[in-house]
Design an enzyme around this catalytic site. Structure first.
Site, short mmCIF file in Angstrom:
data_model
loop_
_atom_site.label_atom_id
_atom_site.label_comp_id
_atom_site.label_asym_id
_atom_site.label_seq_id
_atom_site.Cartn_x
_atom_site.Cartn_y
_atom_site.Cartn_z
N LYS A 1 0.71 -1.14 0.08
CA LYS A 1 -0.09 0.01 0.12
C LYS A 1 1.04 1.32 0.19
CE LYS A 1 -1.84 -1.07 3.81
NZ LYS A 1 -1.32 -2.36 4.34
N ARG B 1 -9.58 1.57 9.23
CA ARG B 1 -8.82 0.40 9.75
C ARG B 1 -10.19 -0.57 10.10
NH1 ARG B 1 -3.18 0.73 8.74
NH2 ARG B 1 -2.24 -1.00 9.56
N ARG C 1 12.19 -5.92 5.39
CA ARG C 1 12.11 -4.73 5.60
C ARG C 1 12.70 -4.48 7.02
NH1 ARG C 1 6.66 -1.32 5.33
NH2 ARG C 1 6.09 -2.78 7.36
N ARG D 1 10.89 -3.22 9.88
CA ARG D 1 10.82 -2.11 10.92
C ARG D 1 10.48 -2.32 12.35
NH1 ARG D 1 5.56 0.38 8.11
NH2 ARG D 1 4.37 -0.72 9.52
N ARG E 1 -0.52 -8.64 13.40
CA ARG E 1 -1.19 -7.45 12.48
C ARG E 1 -1.99 -8.22 11.72
NH1 ARG E 1 4.53 -5.16 11.02
NH2 ARG E 1 3.29 -4.14 9.36
#
Ligand code: AP5
Length: 182
Positions: free
Chosen positions: A15, A88, A127, A129, A140
């Protein structure tokens, strides 16, 4: 091209990557609630301190905090806008609807970037993070399924949903998205 947009999809679907490209090429305002929250965390504000605890568990930050951040940004003048990571849940979607009605800027399209879980986990682990470790990623995904995925039907029933497969290279997915918005 449609110019008041919303991107939906699980964590790691692309996204943020696709939203940045589309907004840069079309001079749209890119409004990522994740980025807005991470800026607050980085700045060490009270809001950021509250948000950081929740984000590092992979849960959702309170609607009240997120809505205040979005409202301030959406009323800025722009050629178009793209909401990434917001709404969300259904309650955020309803609040957004009343805000957009008030400012007379209805959503023109909702793009769902669809992709399977194993690719997502791989991408996010690469990634790295703060919230990209396997336990938090799985949570998540669970939060996405329980709270965010019901928005797919919500926007489908309003005739706004465009579904795009996200399991290809960045340029291929970008062109699929562009086509869906013409
Ligand atoms: P947020 O920042 O919104 O994160 P997310 O939804 O979990 O999404 P990600 O940023 O992980 O993934 P993405 O789909 O944007 O993919 P990206 O382009 O980055 O939210 C983080 C947290 O903030 C939430 O858990 C919550 O706590 C809080 N929050 C945010 N909004 C909220 C709200 N509205 N209400 C309440 N709480 C909220 O790509 C991922 C990786 O894949 C990158 O490394 C990228 O380079 C790579 N990649 C992308 N596309 C491709 C491709 N086509 N091929 C290969 N690799 C690719």
């Amino acid at each position: 091209m449609k110019k008041r947009l919303l991107f939906l999809g699980p964590p790691g679907a692309g996204k943020g990557t696709q939203a940045s490209l589309l907004c840069k090429n079309n001079d749209f305002l890119h409004l990522s609630t994740g980025d807005l929250l991470r800026s607050e965390v980085e700045a060490g504000t009270d809001l950021g301190k509250q948000a950081e605890i929740v984000m590092n568990k992979g849960e959702l930050v309170s609607d009240q905090i997120v809505l205040a951040l979005v409202e301030k940004k959406l009323t800025e003048q722009a050629r178009g806008w793209l909401l990434d990571g917001f709404p969300r849940n259904l309650s955020q979607a309803e609040s957004l609807e009343s805000l957009l009605f008030r400012i007379d800027q209805p959503i023109e399209a909702v793009v769902l970037i669809a992709i399977n879980d194993e690719i997502l986990v791989e991408r996010l682990l690469a990634r790295g993070r703060d919230d990209d470790n396997e336990k938090v990623i799985r949570n998540r995904l669970e939060v996405y399924r329980n709270k965010t995925a019901p928005l797919i039907d919500h926007y489908f029933s309003r005739g706004l949903l465009k579904s795009v497969e996200g399991d290809a290279g960045i340029d291929v997915v970008a062109s699929r998205i562009r086509e869906s918005l013409n």
